[in-house]
Motif scaffolding. Sequence first.
Motif, PDB file in Angstrom:
ATOM      1  N   LYS A  55       0.859  -1.186   0.000  1.00  0.00           N
ATOM      2  CA  LYS A  55       0.000   0.000   0.000  1.00  0.00           C
ATOM      3  C   LYS A  55       0.894   1.234   0.000  1.00  0.00           C
ATOM      4  CE  LYS A  55      -3.795  -2.007   2.606  1.00  0.00           C
ATOM      5  NZ  LYS A  55      -4.569  -1.910   3.846  1.00  0.00           N
ATOM      6  N   ARG A  56       0.719   2.050  -1.019  1.00  0.00           N
ATOM      7  CA  ARG A  56       1.521   3.263  -1.155  1.00  0.00           C
ATOM      8  C   ARG A  56       0.604   4.442  -1.366  1.00  0.00           C
ATOM      9  NH1 ARG A  56       5.572   0.126  -4.759  1.00  0.00           N
ATOM     10  NH2 ARG A  56       7.001  -0.624  -3.188  1.00  0.00           N
ATOM     11  N   GLU A  57       1.207   5.567  -1.655  1.00  0.00           N
ATOM     12  CA  GLU A  57       0.461   6.801  -1.849  1.00  0.00           C
ATOM     13  C   GLU A  57      -0.666   6.633  -2.872  1.00  0.00           C
ATOM     14  OE1 GLU A  57       1.415  11.196  -3.582  1.00  0.00           O
ATOM     15  OE2 GLU A  57       2.965  10.216  -2.400  1.00  0.00           O
ATOM     16  N   ASN A  58      -0.404   5.940  -3.973  1.00  0.00           N
ATOM     17  CA  ASN A  58      -1.442   5.722  -4.994  1.00  0.00           C
ATOM     18  C   ASN A  58      -2.660   5.013  -4.413  1.00  0.00           C
ATOM     19  OD1 ASN A  58       0.231   6.845  -6.889  1.00  0.00           O
ATOM     20  ND2 ASN A  58       0.644   4.947  -7.964  1.00  0.00           N
ATOM     21  N   PHE A  59      -2.407   3.996  -3.595  1.00  0.00           N
ATOM     22  CA  PHE A  59      -3.515   3.253  -3.008  1.00  0.00           C
ATOM     23  C   PHE A  59      -4.329   4.142  -2.086  1.00  0.00           C
ATOM     24  CE2 PHE A  59      -5.391   1.105   0.575  1.00  0.00           C
ATOM     25  CZ  PHE A  59      -6.274   0.254  -0.066  1.00  0.00           C
ATOM     26  N   PHE A  60      -3.672   4.887  -1.232  1.00  0.00           N
ATOM     27  CA  PHE A  60      -4.397   5.717  -0.269  1.00  0.00           C
ATOM     28  C   PHE A  60      -5.197   6.815  -0.968  1.00  0.00           C
ATOM     29  CE2 PHE A  60      -0.918   3.950   2.368  1.00  0.00           C
ATOM     30  CZ  PHE A  60      -1.724   3.156   3.166  1.00  0.00           C
ATOM     31  N   GLU A  61      -4.688   7.346  -2.062  1.00  0.00           N
ATOM     32  CA  GLU A  61      -5.441   8.333  -2.841  1.00  0.00           C
ATOM     33  C   GLU A  61      -6.652   7.666  -3.496  1.00  0.00           C
ATOM     34  OE1 GLU A  61      -6.436  12.030  -4.609  1.00  0.00           O
ATOM     35  OE2 GLU A  61      -5.317  11.427  -2.835  1.00  0.00           O
ATOM     36  N   PHE A  62      -6.471   6.477  -4.037  1.00  0.00           N
ATOM     37  CA  PHE A  62      -7.580   5.721  -4.622  1.00  0.00           C
ATOM     38  C   PHE A  62      -8.646   5.430  -3.570  1.00  0.00           C
ATOM     39  CE2 PHE A  62      -9.232   1.402  -5.800  1.00  0.00           C
ATOM     40  CZ  PHE A  62     -10.037   1.819  -6.844  1.00  0.00           C
TER      41      PHE A  62
END
Length: 100
Positions: A55-62
């Motif tokens: 889980k990275r920044e992309n996931f948390f934004e999604f």
Amino acid sequence: MNIKPIIQVTPNGEAIVAEKIMSFNRAMSSLSNHLERYLKQGTNHRVYLLYTGSKRENFFEFERIVAENNRLKHLPAYPITPVVSAHAGPNCVGFGIFWE
């Protein structure tokens, strides 16, 4: 290039490219719109968030976009098989819906 393919699994289990979008933000908006259309098909469902790698920044934004746009809370998240990562690359995100 910053092309983000939106991959959809058909009722036959075939993975197809539903659309290709330029930019992460537009792709997240498109995924959220797809989810909204699916949610209108019934009310007795479970929604899951999916990701490759960690889980990275992309996931948390999604996760934020999906939750806000579709009024969903406490969505479980699961890793997608490494096979998807091998074909689509790292940091992929998506969702799954199961109707009961």
